[in-house]
Design a protein around this motif. Structure first.
Motif, PDB file in Angstrom:
ATOM      1  N   SER A 141       0.426  -7.487  -0.281  1.00 36.19           N
ATOM      2  CA  SER A 141      -0.949  -7.671  -0.739  1.00 36.19           C
ATOM      3  C   SER A 141      -1.657  -8.630   0.214  1.00 36.19           C
ATOM      4  O   SER A 141      -1.330  -9.814   0.272  1.00 36.19           O
ATOM      5  CB  SER A 141      -0.979  -8.230  -2.159  1.00 36.19           C
ATOM      6  OG  SER A 141      -2.244  -8.835  -2.401  1.00 36.19           O
ATOM      7  N   CYS A 191       2.812  -9.801  -4.330  1.00 41.53           N
ATOM      8  CA  CYS A 191       3.479  -8.946  -3.363  1.00 41.53           C
ATOM      9  C   CYS A 191       4.693  -8.301  -4.022  1.00 41.53           C
ATOM     10  O   CYS A 191       5.746  -8.931  -4.132  1.00 41.53           O
ATOM     11  CB  CYS A 191       3.904  -9.741  -2.136  1.00 41.53           C
ATOM     12  SG  CYS A 191       2.507 -10.521  -1.337  1.00 41.53           S
ATOM     13  N   GLU A 193      -2.800  -9.833  -7.953  1.00 43.44           N
ATOM     14  CA  GLU A 193      -2.429  -9.673  -6.539  1.00 43.44           C
ATOM     15  C   GLU A 193      -1.097 -10.386  -6.280  1.00 43.44           C
ATOM     16  O   GLU A 193      -1.051 -11.571  -5.985  1.00 43.44           O
ATOM     17  CB  GLU A 193      -3.511 -10.244  -5.621  1.00 43.44           C
ATOM     18  CG  GLU A 193      -4.822  -9.508  -5.651  1.00 43.44           C
ATOM     19  CD  GLU A 193      -4.753  -8.116  -5.039  1.00 43.44           C
ATOM     20  OE1 GLU A 193      -3.765  -7.809  -4.348  1.00 43.44           O
ATOM     21  OE2 GLU A 193      -5.702  -7.340  -5.273  1.00 43.44           O
TER      22      GLU A 193
END
Lengths: 316, 253, 289
Positions: free
Chosen positions: A192, B88, B86
């Motif tokens: 992200s 990862c 958000e």
């Protein structure tokens, strides 16, 4: 926890394989294929870092490798610079070039990024074809022999050992890098970008660095290939070579260091195996790519991991 | 601590945030509420440098931080979480938290390739600290799980903890409990009040009124990009303008 | 002046071909988000099929129609292959279409051959003088056919139910599906349509430049550049992009350097990507954070 010397089983296995296989080589042709595989694998490691870890597709790495090779070769033949030093200058030039183009390119996303690298690659290949006074045009040019501090590389075994060492060493550095905080940043960008940005990571800076690294590796491999084959032509920098490299990485498995090697080896050997099919060569080559992308879109390495996972699961 | 001076942001012809002024006091949990489309997230995005401010200024402790990019703001002590998670997913839970400490870690390229001592030391030091943070939200056991395999509620907490790694002075939480069940909401409120508020100032954007009333020191209400009202939770509950603005959206305080 | 007009007209002629390839790109990209790297091979398939059907003794008109049908079928095959794929990450789909392009090239080598082929023009090889420059009937034909195709496409997307469904699907797939639009059918039509348009381009081009199994590579890339210049998601932008490219290429080949003619498309592509990422007609969408 990170270990000081990251010598793991994978790297030892690879080294062992590289040491053993020459015993099965029957003639120079085997060496040639092996060396080209190793050099392609080298480029793929860099490209895999860019595509698999930083999530940036490049359709221009064949051209970057080719251009790097040309710079090294021209420096040697026109200005009499020694091979090692000319490769060094090529690396410096290409990193500068990569750094400069990375700024506008990496602002782009997805398809647009791929297209920009494609565009640059094709322009490079056209320039190499047209500027024949410098590059010998589409006929290419011959390359002087390769020396390191006066030691001349003449037979295939020497080349094989040089390339093997380079590959193992690069893999060792890269596994260190990927497992370090630096590597974590790269992987987080793939996960992200917003998350990475929110903890203070300058995403475009890292993308630039990885782009430069991958171009540097392509330059080294491209120059070595030119010195090894004693010849360089614009086909090294062609669109189809760039495509080949991307296919190698994806076929092997994005984001898997060893996947890139598997992909590079298979796709270097495959066309040689297919020559006996003559006219059907391209057809079969295309079919295999389609087949792999349909049935194992995450690459061969992922299939291997799946199988391994199932085996271990059944052991319990 | 944070001064927002008549900032404006236009999208097309619409003023998402219109001449908005606000002051956030140090150590406060300062909530920004308002109906959907009131411009709350746009405001957060302007403070954190995601959107450029059309006009107006933003000051942090007297220093102008208008239009400074998100990653640079982290080094000034501002960090944020996101409305749409958000995280990862490709990293482990621990690695996600370690990411929060990224700004302190040595990332020299050659040093990383050759595993220099400073790299190993940093990794060890911050892994310990990251594990400590994970302990605070009871996630030590999940440290090595890939984040993509975890539930939404856990990841919402993880996002806040990751932000804490950057040791921010000001943290912006954009709808931290949106989509969570009451139990998870309570856990996040506790996290905010006990762990976070001890050390940092918080700007909280949230729709969950119960939670906002519970944790906030001060509340600013936005409507149509403008400031509608501000005050302590008690004052806001009794403010006629606020009640009127909310009647349409069906939320009763 | 006459020289200039000559370059301009030949640029427009080639530009329309790029436009047809570019339209094909946008039609598929719009509906599926896929960049189809075998678009150029569709052009090749159209041209080569016509040449060989003609050689087999079929009349020109019949060969032309059959070639378009064959190429549409190839488009549908590509769609079927894509829908078989287990994962739909952008990169693996790009590689899939690249593999398909290689496959088609290989197929052309086997089914046809590796030679360069040409075919007679529909309207004869004669030319006439206009505005003091020479113009072939084939160029006129290319312009007219391209304009007709673009006009038909316009009405297809705006006025017919299928066309509107296709537009709806390109804007929001999920919403379109919920409204009862059969997405799979729409996608299949898109692939067939895109292939058919490319094939028409291939047939029109062959009398001018001749064709072989490799002709699709450069054409595909230039058509793609045309699509990007026009904003990628807008078929009519691709037409403008194609014309701009064709004219630029022709003028640069004429006045500056014919060797660098092929580079023009890519320099233009980069200029657009770097300075106007949305294309000359595109708009940049604001993203929500």
């Amino acid at each position: 926890m990170l270990k000081r010397y990251n010598i793991n089983r994978d790297i030892l296995t690879l080294s062992a394989i590289l040491i053993i296989i020459p015993f099965f080589f029957q003639n120079d042709f085997y060496y040639e294929i092996a060396i080209v595989s190793l050099l392609n694998a080298l480029i793929c490691i860099g490209l895999n870092m860019l595509m698999g870890y930083a999530g940036q597709v490049s359709l221009g790495h064949g051209a970057f490798a080719g251009l790097g090779g040309y710079i090294a070769v021209i420096l040697g033949s026109k200005y009499g610079i020694t091979p090692l030093f000319s490769i060094f200058i090529a690396v410096v030039t290409m990193s500068l070039f990569a750094f400069i183009i990375s700024k506008p390119i990496l602002r782009l996303k997805g398809h647009y990024l791929a297209m920009a690298t494609l565009g640059i690659g094709i322009i490079i290949s056209i320039v190499l074809n047209v500027e024949d006074e410098l590059t010998g045009g589409s006929d290419g040019m011959s390359v002087d022999s390769f020396t390191i501090f006066g030691y001349e590389f003449v037979d295939s075994l020497q080349w094989y050992m040089l390339c093997s060492f380079l590959l193992v060493f690069t893999i060792w550095m890269f596994s260190n890098l990927i497992d370090s905080p630096f590597g974590r940043v790269l992987r987080s960008i793939e996960g992200s970008e917003k998350a990475a940005n929110s903890v203070g990571i300058n995403v475009s800076h890292y993308k630039s660095i990885v782009f430069v690294i991958s171009v540097v590796i392509a330059t080294i491999a491209g120059s070595l290939y030119a010195f090894f084959s004693g010849f360089i032509s614009p086909s090294e920098a062609s669109f189809s070579h760039s495509i080949e490299l991307v296919v190698m990485v994806v076929l092997g498995g994005l984001g898997r260091i060893y996947g890139a090697i598997i992909g590079a080896v298979i796709l270097t050997i495959l066309p040689q195996l297919l020559t006996s099919f003559e006219d059907y060569q391209t057809l079969i080559y295309g079919s295999i790519i389609i087949f792999v992308m349909i049935f194992m879109p995450k690459g061969i390495a992922s299939v291997y991991e799946d199988v391994k996972g199932r085996l271990f699961a059944s052991n319990k | 601590m944070l001064q927002i001076n008549s900032v404006t942001k236009q999208f097309g012809g619409i003023k998402a945030v219109d001449d908005f002024t606000c002051r956030v006091k140090k150590g406060h949990i300062h909530s920004i509420i308002g109906p959907n489309g009131a411009g709350k997230t746009t405001l957060v995005n302007m403070i954190t440098g995601v959107y450029r401010v059309d006009s107006g200024t933003i000051f942090l402790d007297g220093a102008d931080i208008t239009n400074i990019s998100t990653d640079k703001l982290v080094y000034r002590g501002i960090c944020r979480t996101f409305q749409n998670l958000e995280i990862c997913g490709n990293l482990t839970v621990l690695e996600n938290v370690l990411l929060g400490f990224d700004k302190y870690m040595d990332k020299g390229l050659l040093k990383s390739c050759f595993r220099a001592k400073s790299i190993l030391d940093d990794e060890k030091r911050y892994t310990d600290r990251a594990k400590h943070l994970l302990g605070l939200i009871g996630l030590e056991d999940l440290a090595d799980k890939k984040a993509e395999n975890l539930s939404y509620g856990i990841l919402k907490k993880l996002e806040i903890v990751r932000a804490l790694g950057t040791s921010p002075e000001l943290i912006l939480l954009d709808e931290p409990v949106a989509g969570l069940n009451p139990k998870e909401t309570q856990e996040i409120s506790d996290l905010i009040r006990t762990v976070v508020a001890d050390e940092v100032t918080i700007i909280l954007v949230e729709h969950d009124m119960k939670m906002v009333m519970q944790v906030s020191d001060y509340i600013t209400v936005m409507n149509f990009g403008k400031k509608l009202a501000e005050g302590t939770p008690d004052e806001i509950v009794n403010n006629q303008d606020v009640i009127r603005a909310y009647l349409g959206s069906g939320v009763v305080c | 002046m006459n020289e200039f007009l000559g370059f301009l007209l030949s640029g427009v002629t080639v530009g329309f071909i790029y436009a047809l390839v570019g339209i094909g790109f946008t039609v598929i990209y719009n509906s599926s988000g896929i960049i189809n790297f075998s678009q150029g091979e569709f052009v090749m398939a159209g041209g080569m099929s016509t040449v060989f059907l003609l050689k087999a003794g079929l009349p020109l008109g019949v060969s032309f129609i059959l070639a378009i049908m064959i190429t549409s079928m190839i488009g549908i095959v590509l769609y079927k292959l894509i829908s078989f794929s287990k994962e739909s990450s952008q990169i693996s789909l790009i590689i899939l279409t690249l593999g398909f392009a290689i496959f088609l090239r290989g197929l052309a080598e086997v089914v046809f051959d590796k030679e360069l082929h040409t075919m007679p023009s529909f309207v004869g090889d004669s030319s006439f003088d206009m505005f003091g420059t020479t113009l072939t009937y084939q160029s006129i034909l290319i312009m007219i056919v391209s304009i007709v195709i673009v006009t038909l496409l316009y009405f297809f997307f705006k006025k017919t139910k299928t066309g509107q469904a296709m537009m709806a699907a390109s804007i929001n797939v999920d919403a379109a599906r919920l409204m009862g639009i059969n997405i799979k059918k729409i996608l299949m039509i898109n692939f067939a349509l895109s292939a058919a348009i490319a094939a028409i381009g291939g047939v029109l081009l062959t009398p001018i430049t001749s064709t072989n199994y490799e002709v699709g590579i450069m054409l595909g890339l230039k058509g793609f550049a045309a699509a990007i210049i026009g904003g990628l998601s807008n078929p009519f932008g691709a037409v403008a992009g194609g014309l701009v490219l064709g004219i630029l290429e022709s003028l640069i080949a004429g006045y500056i350097s014919s060797e660098y003619k092929d580079a023009v498309a890519f320099v233009a592509l980069l200029a657009i990507l770097f300075f106007m990422p949305g294309g000359i007609f595109g708009n940049t969408k604001a993203q929500r954070v």
